[in-house]
Design an enzyme around this catalytic site. Structure first.
Site, PDB file in Angstrom:
ATOM      1  CG  LEU A  52      -1.875   1.190   1.360  1.00  0.00           C
ATOM      2  CD1 LEU A  52      -2.840   1.245   0.178  1.00  0.00           C
ATOM      3  CD2 LEU A  52      -2.634   1.114   2.686  1.00  0.00           C
ATOM      4  CG  ASP A  53      -0.631   4.656   0.013  1.00  0.00           C
ATOM      5  OD1 ASP A  53      -1.220   4.657  -1.088  1.00  0.00           O
ATOM      6  OD2 ASP A  53      -1.212   4.904   1.084  1.00  0.00           O
ATOM      7  CD  GLU A  54       5.644   0.451   1.718  1.00  0.00           C
ATOM      8  OE1 GLU A  54       6.444  -0.403   1.302  1.00  0.00           O
ATOM      9  OE2 GLU A  54       5.328   0.550   2.915  1.00  0.00           O
TER      10      GLU A  54
END
Length: 297
Positions: free
Chosen positions: A238-240
């Site tokens: 997530l969000d990486e």
């Protein structure tokens, strides 16, 4: 006096070569020689050799001339004479072909509105095949543009079914890009993997800081001096995912949460639109968990 048609010859077709391979000697020479031998003029060329991954990346814009073979012949010959020898992953694109795109939204409209405007003015060469949403709020905006709106409400019981339907929509519409324009649902690991390298997300923060909910409240509470937004490829982490573009604006102690939010919205629009533009202009290469982005002409 010559007529306008005589004075201005028709423009010759241009194409974009997007290629990567193991780093080595003679790659640029091989590509340049191949194009020159087929009477193709190289208008722009950018390359990068990543020492940390031993990968080579190239974006070349070339123009056909009077004696150039047909583009399909160029593709076939490039594959057999250059790409196979160099173990190269490549594709030749016609930049005039609109990129078929599915946009996903929830209730917030600013990123969608900005993309629609940039498409309407010709800044983004997109063919928006559908806008998919888990809410009905933005349906009027989408249908005013003559674009298909698909309502896919998501809850814990139907998430897998709705994600399967999304993949069907991508396949049915022959879309190569998915844009999460403030789509406030977390993609499952399986879906993120299926869309690897072709799903762009906008995060309303300068990653890796202030992940999760209420980033502007977090920023206010920490007294930040910079507000940012990050556009990246979605991954199971997530969000990486690999970052394509980031935008920053300097702020100070005078900014309240609502003011930080307004600044953030502008940053989100700009970061997302820039990332989409770089993607559809074939300027982006995924290099592990990062990207190579050619920002030149």
């Amino acid at each position: 006096m010559r007529s306008t048609s005589e004075a201005t010859p028709p423009a010759r077709p241009e194409y974009i070569l997007h290629a990567s391979c193991p780093a080595g000697i003679g790659i640029v020479a091989a590509v340049a020689t191949f194009l020159a031998e087929r009477d193709c003029y190289i208008c722009a060329l950018e390359q990068f050799d990543d020492d940390s991954t031993a990968r080579f990346f190239m974006r070349a814009v070339f123009r056909q001339q009077d004696k150039s073979p047909a583009i399909d012949a160029i593709r076939a010959e490039f594959d057999s004479t250059v790409a196979t020898r160099l173990d190269m992953g490549w594709k030749i694109y016609d930049p005039l072909d609109p990129v078929r795109t599915v946009i996903m939204v929830s209730k917030t409209d600013h990123c969608l509105d900005d993309l629609l405007y940039r498409r309407r003015t010709g800044e983004l060469n997109l063919s928006i095949t559908a806008v998919v949403s888990n809410h009905l709020d933005l349906r009027p905006m989408v249908e005013r543009e003559g674009i298909r709106f698909i309502f896919l409400p998501v809850n814990k019981d139907n998430k897998a079914q709705q994600e399967a339907r999304l993949l069907e929509i991508v396949d049915e519409t022959d879309s190569e890009l998915v844009v999460l324009a403030r789509y406030m649902q977390i993609l499952s690991d399986g879906l993120a993997r299926r869309l690897a390298g072709k799903c762009i997300n906008i995060h309303h923060s300068f990653l890796p800081g202030f992940k999760g909910a209420k980033p502007y409240q977090q920023a206010f509470d920490r007294g930040v001096k910079l507000i940012g937004a990050t556009a990246h490829y979605a991954t199971p982490d997530l969000d990486e995912g690999p970052i394509i573009e980031q935008v920053l604006t300097r702020v100070d102690h005078n900014y309240r949460v609502d003011q930080l939010t307004r600044v953030g919205r502008d940053n989100e629009c700009l970061a997302l639109a820039t990332a989409v533009k770089f993607h559809i202009e074939r300027r982006v290469f995924v290099d592990g968990n990062k990207t190579v982005v050619f920002r030149g002409p």
